[in-house]
Structures are given as structure tokens and as C-alpha cells.
Design an enzyme around this catalytic site. Structure first.
Site, PDB file in Angstrom:
ATOM      1  N   TYR A   1      99.564  41.343  71.094  1.00  0.00           N
ATOM      2  CA  TYR A   1     100.781  40.611  71.423  1.00  0.00           C
ATOM      3  C   TYR A   1     100.531  39.562  72.518  1.00  0.00           C
ATOM      4  O   TYR A   1      99.828  39.828  73.489  1.00  0.00           O
ATOM      5  CB  TYR A   1     101.878  41.581  71.867  1.00  0.00           C
ATOM      6  CG  TYR A   1     103.218  40.911  72.045  1.00  0.00           C
ATOM      7  CD1 TYR A   1     103.982  40.562  70.941  1.00  0.00           C
ATOM      8  CD2 TYR A   1     103.711  40.598  73.312  1.00  0.00           C
ATOM      9  CE1 TYR A   1     105.211  39.926  71.084  1.00  0.00           C
ATOM     10  CE2 TYR A   1     104.928  39.961  73.473  1.00  0.00           C
ATOM     11  CZ  TYR A   1     105.673  39.626  72.359  1.00  0.00           C
ATOM     12  OH  TYR A   1     106.879  38.994  72.510  1.00  0.00           O
TER      13      TYR A   1
ATOM     14  N   ASP B   1     141.822  44.943  57.901  1.00  0.00           N
ATOM     15  CA  ASP B   1     142.160  43.541  57.637  1.00  0.00           C
ATOM     16  C   ASP B   1     142.847  42.944  58.861  1.00  0.00           C
ATOM     17  O   ASP B   1     144.043  43.137  59.084  1.00  0.00           O
ATOM     18  CB  ASP B   1     143.084  43.451  56.412  1.00  0.00           C
ATOM     19  CG  ASP B   1     143.308  42.008  55.984  1.00  0.00           C
ATOM     20  OD1 ASP B   1     142.971  41.091  56.765  1.00  0.00           O
ATOM     21  OD2 ASP B   1     143.818  41.806  54.864  1.00  0.00           O
TER      22      ASP B   1
ATOM     23  N   ASP C   1     137.777  49.068  55.470  1.00  0.00           N
ATOM     24  CA  ASP C   1     137.557  47.914  56.345  1.00  0.00           C
ATOM     25  C   ASP C   1     138.889  47.291  56.763  1.00  0.00           C
ATOM     26  O   ASP C   1     139.666  46.823  55.929  1.00  0.00           O
ATOM     27  CB  ASP C   1     136.698  46.876  55.608  1.00  0.00           C
ATOM     28  CG  ASP C   1     136.287  45.757  56.539  1.00  0.00           C
ATOM     29  OD1 ASP C   1     135.441  46.008  57.405  1.00  0.00           O
ATOM     30  OD2 ASP C   1     136.822  44.641  56.403  1.00  0.00           O
TER      31      ASP C   1
ATOM     32  N   ASN D   1     136.470  47.721  63.542  1.00  0.00           N
ATOM     33  CA  ASN D   1     136.146  47.167  62.230  1.00  0.00           C
ATOM     34  C   ASN D   1     136.633  48.012  61.071  1.00  0.00           C
ATOM     35  O   ASN D   1     136.920  47.483  60.003  1.00  0.00           O
ATOM     36  CB  ASN D   1     134.631  46.983  62.101  1.00  0.00           C
ATOM     37  CG  ASN D   1     134.253  46.459  60.729  1.00  0.00           C
ATOM     38  OD1 ASN D   1     134.622  45.337  60.363  1.00  0.00           O
ATOM     39  ND2 ASN D   1     133.555  47.273  59.937  1.00  0.00           N
TER      40      ASN D   1
ATOM     41  N   HIS E   1     131.120  41.851  61.821  1.00  0.00           N
ATOM     42  CA  HIS E   1     131.871  42.312  60.653  1.00  0.00           C
ATOM     43  C   HIS E   1     133.384  42.162  60.749  1.00  0.00           C
ATOM     44  O   HIS E   1     134.103  42.645  59.889  1.00  0.00           O
ATOM     45  CB  HIS E   1     131.515  43.773  60.368  1.00  0.00           C
ATOM     46  CG  HIS E   1     130.043  44.006  60.297  1.00  0.00           C
ATOM     47  ND1 HIS E   1     129.290  43.588  59.219  1.00  0.00           N
ATOM     48  CD2 HIS E   1     129.179  44.557  61.174  1.00  0.00           C
ATOM     49  CE1 HIS E   1     128.018  43.911  59.439  1.00  0.00           C
ATOM     50  NE2 HIS E   1     127.916  44.489  60.610  1.00  0.00           N
TER      51      HIS E   1
ATOM     52  N   GLU F   1     128.480  43.886  70.568  1.00  0.00           N
ATOM     53  CA  GLU F   1     127.293  44.117  69.746  1.00  0.00           C
ATOM     54  C   GLU F   1     127.311  43.140  68.570  1.00  0.00           C
ATOM     55  O   GLU F   1     128.092  43.299  67.636  1.00  0.00           O
ATOM     56  CB  GLU F   1     127.281  45.550  69.217  1.00  0.00           C
ATOM     57  CG  GLU F   1     126.101  45.819  68.290  1.00  0.00           C
ATOM     58  CD  GLU F   1     126.421  46.752  67.134  1.00  0.00           C
ATOM     59  OE1 GLU F   1     125.486  47.365  66.610  1.00  0.00           O
ATOM     60  OE2 GLU F   1     127.600  46.864  66.724  1.00  0.00           O
TER      61      GLU F   1
ATOM     62  N   ASP G   1     132.232  46.988  69.227  1.00  0.00           N
ATOM     63  CA  ASP G   1     131.322  47.369  68.157  1.00  0.00           C
ATOM     64  C   ASP G   1     131.405  46.397  66.971  1.00  0.00           C
ATOM     65  O   ASP G   1     132.476  45.864  66.674  1.00  0.00           O
ATOM     66  CB  ASP G   1     131.704  48.783  67.682  1.00  0.00           C
ATOM     67  CG  ASP G   1     130.728  49.331  66.664  1.00  0.00           C
ATOM     68  OD1 ASP G   1     129.528  49.379  66.971  1.00  0.00           O
ATOM     69  OD2 ASP G   1     131.161  49.702  65.549  1.00  0.00           O
TER      70      ASP G   1
ATOM     71  N   ASP H   1     131.938  40.877  56.041  1.00  0.00           N
ATOM     72  CA  ASP H   1     133.145  41.542  56.546  1.00  0.00           C
ATOM     73  C   ASP H   1     133.048  43.050  56.301  1.00  0.00           C
ATOM     74  O   ASP H   1     133.295  43.856  57.188  1.00  0.00           O
ATOM     75  CB  ASP H   1     134.387  40.957  55.832  1.00  0.00           C
ATOM     76  CG  ASP H   1     135.696  41.395  56.480  1.00  0.00           C
ATOM     77  OD1 ASP H   1     135.669  42.251  57.382  1.00  0.00           O
ATOM     78  OD2 ASP H   1     136.754  40.873  56.064  1.00  0.00           O
TER      79      ASP H   1
HETATM   80 CA    CA Z   1     135.230  44.024  58.573  1.00  0.00          CA
END
Ligand code: CA
Length: 527
Positions: A304, A204, A202, A103, A237, A263, A233, A196
Site C-alpha cells: 500500500y 413513502d 419502504d 427508511n 434510500h 450514514e 440511517d 429508494d
Molecule cells: Ca426508501
């Protein structure tokens, strides 16, 4: 081989002493003997400093080989030590899943000047004013990487979508980079308008040469360590379309299965289902909602309602895609996604992931060995017992008894008539409970005992084939036929091979023809 188990071999608070790869190589054989079939290793490439846990990626092609960021080794050791650990794992029959952080990048070598538009951090589709120039950390030319054979690629501002720091003014904000065909990816989480941007520079993924470079890196990394899979990971995003392209590319031209788990940190099953669909079921996902349910159960104690423990989880709704876990490096105390399951509930939570039919369970290093800051205690002895139970008794049909808020349980009927059924019963912190379970008339008169030793009552099956199995408040019990050779054996000293071939103990013989659990590392059916 059934009943696969993944092991996350790191936690956030490990010491920065470069010893993890050596430690992993040393433990490979014993992990395999306990039933671990795959190890998830932390990001193994050079981060922004020698104590980077690995998620602040600087150079994907430096596995602890080049003098960069003030260090040759990473937090976990050198490339040579990593390669030795990989060989040791494979020799022990354990698959290796590597953490892939695609990412963002951090720790750029120099700044560049480019145009940005500042956006509202709470709604990143909202622009705050006009485009203007900032000086951002986006130039990566890796001066310390003396061998360029694997990659010549240099990163520039136009390979990124955004940054969070203007070096010219010292301002911190979310800056979206402006340029031809540039903008946030649209196939990402819609939290904060568009999620994102997470951190650092970050990446592209809409830029063709970036896609090519990351795919080329993935192939290179697989070849370096002979990897068996990736743990992806930060899926919320970056482009889901790129994720699918990456997975397809990694699997192309391979002569064996290549595994993916991702994830996607969200407890909303609807979003999870949408993501699975968007990526064409190319990957499994960590069952974040199940982890949240465990956390809630542990924190609410006797309040619970245990009947809800699997509600809206991936393992309940898409069991083929679920990697079940109790805690991880992000949920442990002090970390970004802190949501730790309390110690009293850990054994119960591990029983819920290790002894049931569905889900591919993942054991967290911090739960097994304890965390470096002492915030999580070692549950090694308890998890070892559960692993033994998973290996020998978590087999065959499963019948659930989820009728009461205070006590739930299930029975595994075993594989073949020679194996003891296993009855698992767990309760809240309220009071001692018992659960009436049908075991079968053929076992009438047989005595059962709790292998975990949390309740010392012996249970005799009545003539109708039922037993009333007690469980102590705030704990879990796993009942097997009393007198099985395993129940007075010290788990650490168990010689599994010896048990397997002992002709005098037919009760624990394994039926090799039964493969009831689909959650298998190397042979996992990805359809
Ligand atoms: Ca991103």
C-alpha cells in the site's frame, strides 16, 4: 472544550440480554474522563423481535415500554433503563446522539391487499409486466401499545412505496406500490436505477401525513431523552428533501445546537458532495471512503502507498462535514457491508483519526471492547493511550510529511510554549522506517520517546531543530518530549484532574484559550 470524540456504543454481536443501557450508565463517567464527548446509541425502539439490533423497526414509539413482538424490553433493555443511561451520560457531560431509522418498517401487524408493479432488482425503473394485486405486510396498528398519547398514527399500504414479499403467493421480489401520486422517491441514490427500496416496507416520504408523523416522532424522542443529536440511517434510500425538512424541524425552537450525522454508504466523493449540497450542509457524514482506504491499507500490507490514505475522503475535501471512523456495526465481519480493517492496522487507523486536526472521530464499541464473536480483538489499551494523546497533545499547528509510500507522519506543534510537540509516524508492514521531521531549533538537544511504546529508540533533536524518528514495521509511534510524567503512567489509572492541576509539571498544562479543533459535539458550528 476542543477535540471532541464520539463513541458508537454498540456492535452487531452483542448478547440479547437487555444489559446495554445499564452498562452504558455504569461506564458514562469513565468514558467522559477518557475524553469521550458524545455517545451514539443504537436504535432504541421496538424492532421485529427482542434480538433485533434495532434496524428492523416495528414501533418508533416503543422504547422498551410495551409488550410487543413478544417482549417489553428491546435487545438493550427497558425504557426506564435507557432514560437512566441518558441521565448518567448528561451528568458526565456527554452528549447523546440517537440512531434514527426512517427508511422502512418491519414486522407489520397484518397484511393488506393493494396493487403493485414488479420491478427489476438491478434497475428498479424497469417494470416487469402490468400492475396486479398482492397481499403485503403493511398494516401497523400496534395492538400491544396501550398508551396512545404520543401517537395515534396507524400505518397502511398507502404510506409505503414498496415491499418485497407477496403473502398470497409467497413470492419474493421488489414490488413497487401503485396508487395516486405514488412512486419511488427521485432524490435518492441512483444505484440500481433508483435505490429508494432497501428492505421491509419502504416508507413513502412524499405522503404529507407520513412526513408530519416522522417529524412529530423526532420531537417526541428528543424530549424523552433530552437528545443532543441524531445519527441518520440509510440516507441513500430516502428523500434528501425530507432529510433537510426533518433536520430543520428538529432544530426549530431549540435553545441549543442540535447535531446531525448521517450514514451515506458510498466511497465516491462526488456523490457525497452532491448529497451535502442537496441537504444544504445540514448534517455531517461518516467518512466512508476513509474507512475503505483504511481497509485497503490493512489488506495490502507492504504494497500500500500510504501517501494515498486521505485521497478522495470527506475529511480531505470537506473537513467540516467529516465524521471519521475505523469500523462500525455494518463493516464488522459477517455484516451486510463487511469491509473490516485488519487488526494490525487498527492502532494506526485510530492515530489517523484521533491525532489530526480535521475530522470528528468516532470510536467503535467493537474496536474498543472487542466483538461478541471474537472477530475483532479489544484495542482498549491502545485507544486509551491515543485518547490521552488527543486530549493533551493533538493541538496547535499541524505539518504533514506525506512524501514516501512506505512511511508518513505529521507533527502537532502544541498549544502554547509549555506543551510538547507531538510527532506521529506510521508505516506499512514492509520494513522498519524513519522519518525526518523539523521540530524546532529551540528544542535542539531535547530527547523524544514513543509514548505508545512501539519503538524504544530515543530521538535527540539536532542543532538545526530536526529529528529522525523511527517506526517499527506495521506500526505507529507517537513521540513526545522524553520524561513527561505521562509516559510511564498506566493509562487506566490516570487521574486526569490531578495531572491538570499539578504545578510541577508545566509540560502538560493545557492552554484553555486554545480551541483549535472545530469538531466539537455540542458547540459544533453547523455553517
Ligand atoms: Ca426508501
Amino acid at each position: 472544550m476542543g477535540n471532541g470524540v464520539m463513541f458508537q456504543f454498540f456492535e452487531w454481536e452483542l448478547p440479547n440480554d437487555g444489559s446495554l443501557w445499564k452498562n452504558l450508565a455504569d461506564k458514562a463517567q469513565s468514558l467522559a474522563e477518557k475524553g469521550v464527548s458524545a455517545v451514539w446509541i443504537p436504535p432504541a425502539y421496538k424492532g421485529m423481535s427482542s434480538d433485533d439490533v434495532g434496524y428492523g423497526v416495528y414501533d418508533l414509539f416503543d422504547l422498551g415500554e410495551f409488550d410487543q413482538k413478544g417482549t417489553v424490553r428491546t435487545k438493550y433493555g427497558t425504557k426506564e433503563e435507557l432514560m437512566r443511561a441518558a441521565v448518567a451520560l448528561h451528568e458526565a457531560g456527554i452528549a447523546i446522539y440517537a440512531d434514527a431509522v426512517l427508511n422502512h418498517k418491519g414486522g407489520a401487524d397484518y397484511t393488506e391487499t393493494f396493487e403493485v408493479i414488479k420491478v427489476d432488482p438491478d434497475n428498479r425503473e424497469d417494470e416487469l409486466g402490468e400492475a396486479y394485486e398482492i397481499e403485503g405486510w403493511t398494516g401497523f396498528n400496534f395492538p400491544g401499545r396501550t398508551d396512545r398519547e404520543a401517537s395515534n398514527f396507524e400505518w397502511h399500504w398507502y404510506h409505503f412505496t414498496g415491499v418485497d414479499f407477496d403473502n398470497k403467493t409467497g413470492e419474493r421480489a421488489i414490488f413497487r406500490i401503485v396508487g395516486e401520486n405514488k412512486g419511488w422517491s427521485q432524490d435518492v441514490s441512483q444505484e440500481f436505477g433508483n435505490y429508494d427500496y432497501l428492505m421491509h416496507a419502504d416508507i413513502d416520504h412524499n405522503v404529507p401525513e407520513v412526513r408530519e408523523e416522522l417529524i412529530s416522532w423526532g420531537r417526541w424522542y428528543i424530549d424523552q431523552l433530552n437528545l443532543d443529536g441524531f445519527r441518520m440511517d440509510a440516507l441513500k434510500h430516502f428523500s434528501a428533501e425530507f432529510m433537510q425538512e426533518f433536520a430543520t424541524a428538529m432544530r426549530a425552537n431549540r435553545d441549543r445546537e442540535f447535531y446531525f450525522v448521517g450514514e451515506y454508504w458510498d466511497g465516491d466523493y462526488g456523490l457525497t458532495a452532491h448529497y451535502l449540497d442537496e441537504t444544504n450542509y445540514e448534517l455531517d457524514l461518516f467518512d466512508v471512503k476513509l474507512h475503505f482506504n483504511f481497509e485497503e491499507a490493512s489488506k495490502r500490507g507492504e504494497e500500500y502507498d500510504l501517501r494515498l490514505i486521505f485521497d478522495d475522503t470527506i475529511v480531505q475535501k470537506s473537513p467540516m462535514q467529516a465524521v471519521t471512523f475505523v469500523d462500525n456495526h455494518d463493516s464488522q465481519p459477517g455484516q451486510s457491508l463487511e469491509s473490516t480493517v485488519q487488526n494490525w492496522f487498527k492502532e494506526s487507523a485510530y492515530a489517523l483519526i484521533l491525532l489530526r486536526k480535521d475530522g470528528y472521530p468516532c470510536i467503535f464499541y467493537g474496536d474498543y471492547y472487542g466483538t461478541g464473536d471474537g472477530s475483532i480483538l479489544s484495542h482498549k489499551e491502545k485507544i486509551d493511550k491515543l485518547l490521552l494523546l488527543r486530549r493533551w497533545y493533538a493541538k496547535g499547528e499541524q505539518y504533514d510529511y506525506f512524501d514516501s509510500a512506505e512511511v508518513i507522519g505529521w507533527i502537532r506543534m502544541g498549544a502554547g510554549e509549555d506543551v510538547s510537540p507531538m510527532i506521529v509516524v506510521l508505516t506499512t508492514q514492509g520494513s522498519d522506517q524513519q522519518l525526518n521531521v523539523e521540530v524546532g531549533k529551540e528544542l535542539a538537544g531535547t530527547s523524544f520517546a514513543d509514548f505508545l511504546g512501539n519503538n524504544l529508540t530515543k530521538v535527540t533533536i539536532d542543532e538545526e531543530g530536526w529529528g529522525n524518528f523511527p517506526v517499527t514495521a506495521g506500526s505507529v509511534s507517537c513521540y513526545l518530549v522524553d520524561g513527561l510524567p505521562l509516559d510511564d503512567v498506566k493509562v487506566d489509572a490516570v487521574d486526569v484532574e490531578a495531572i491538570e492541576i499539578d504545578p510541577d509539571e508545566p509540560l502538560i498544562e493545557q492552554d484553555p484559550t486554545v480551541k483549535d479543533d472545530v469538531s466539537l459535539a455540542q458547540n459544533k458550528d453547523t455553517n
